[in-house]
Design a protein around this motif. Structure first.
Motif, PDB file in Angstrom:
ATOM      1  N   THR A 106      -2.945   9.966  -7.481  1.00  0.00           N
ATOM      2  CA  THR A 106      -4.263   9.408  -7.750  1.00  0.00           C
ATOM      3  C   THR A 106      -4.776   9.908  -9.089  1.00  0.00           C
ATOM      4  O   THR A 106      -4.211  10.846  -9.681  1.00  0.00           O
ATOM      5  N   GLU A 107      -5.834   9.313  -9.556  1.00  0.00           N
ATOM      6  CA  GLU A 107      -6.423   9.708 -10.838  1.00  0.00           C
ATOM      7  C   GLU A 107      -6.881  11.162 -10.790  1.00  0.00           C
ATOM      8  O   GLU A 107      -6.691  11.918 -11.746  1.00  0.00           O
ATOM      9  N   GLN A 108      -7.439  11.568  -9.673  1.00  0.00           N
ATOM     10  CA  GLN A 108      -7.906  12.947  -9.537  1.00  0.00           C
ATOM     11  C   GLN A 108      -6.733  13.927  -9.567  1.00  0.00           C
ATOM     12  O   GLN A 108      -6.816  14.973 -10.194  1.00  0.00           O
ATOM     13  N   GLU A 109      -5.623  13.569  -8.921  1.00  0.00           N
ATOM     14  CA  GLU A 109      -4.446  14.441  -8.954  1.00  0.00           C
ATOM     15  C   GLU A 109      -3.904  14.571 -10.376  1.00  0.00           C
ATOM     16  O   GLU A 109      -3.519  15.671 -10.802  1.00  0.00           O
ATOM     17  N   SER A 134       0.718   4.131  -2.649  1.00  0.00           N
ATOM     18  CA  SER A 134       0.310   5.466  -2.232  1.00  0.00           C
ATOM     19  C   SER A 134       1.273   6.538  -2.744  1.00  0.00           C
ATOM     20  O   SER A 134       0.923   7.715  -2.766  1.00  0.00           O
ATOM     21  N   GLU A 139       0.825  -1.197   0.000  1.00  0.00           N
ATOM     22  CA  GLU A 139       0.000   0.000   0.000  1.00  0.00           C
ATOM     23  C   GLU A 139       0.866   1.257   0.000  1.00  0.00           C
ATOM     24  O   GLU A 139       0.520   2.247  -0.625  1.00  0.00           O
TER      25      GLU A 139
END
Length: 140
Positions: A119-122, A115, A111
Motif C-alpha cells: 500500500t501507499e502507507q507501506e 492486494s 483484488e
C-alpha cells in the motif's frame, strides 16, 4: 417551510423509496401469480385448501351462545405466507445471491492480485526507514 419541503423531496432517499414502493407493488403481482398458479395447485394435490375456511373452533360465550374462532383462516394465511416466502427465496433471492457470488469471485481474483502490492502507507514507511538508516540507502 417550502424550501425545506423541496430539499426533502429532492433528496435521493425519497426518490429511491418511491421507486422501491412502485417496484414492490409490481413485484407483488408477480409473486401472487406464481403462488396462485403454481404453489396453490400443488397444495391442492395434497388437500382441499377451501376446506380450511370452514375450520372453526366454537367457544361458549357469557350470553349462552357460541363464538366461532376462524382457525382455518389463520392456518390458510400461514400456509399462504410460507408459500410466498418459498417462491420469493427460491425464484428470486437464491439465484441473485448465486450471481453476486460469481461476480464477487471474479472480482476477488483481481483484488488478490492488487492486494499483493504494497500500500501507499507501506511504501512511505519503507522510504522513511531507508532515509533514517545511518549509512543512507544501500546502493543497488
Amino acid at each position: 417551510m417550502i424550501k425545506g419541503f423541496k430539499e426533502f423531496i429532492l433528496r435521493g432517499n425519497v426518490i429511491d423509496l418511491a421507486v422501491a414502493v412502485v417496484i414492490g407493488a409490481a413485484f407483488t403481482g408477480i409473486v401472487n401469480a406464481i403462488v396462485a398458479g403454481l404453489i396453490n395447485p400443488l397444495i391442492a394435490l395434497i388437500f382441499q385448501a377451501d376446506s380450511l375456511n370452514d375450520l372453526v373452533i366454537g367457544v361458549p360465550n357469557v350470553r349462552g351462545g357460541m363464538t366461532d374462532f376462524g382457525i382455518g383462516v389463520i392456518i390458510g394465511a400461514i400456509i399462504n405466507f410460507l408459500a410466498v416466502a418459498v417462491v420469493v427465496y427460491f425464484v428470486f433471492v437464491y439465484p441473485m445471491n448465486r450471481v453476486k457470488e460469481r461476480a464477487a469471485a471474479k472480482a476477488g481474483i483481481a483484488e488478490e492480485e492488487a492486494s499483493e502490492l504494497p500500500t501507499e502507507q507501506e511504501l512511505l514507511l519503507q522510504i522513511r526507514d531507508l532515509l533514517a538508516a545511518p549509512n543512507g540507502p544501500a546502493p543497488k
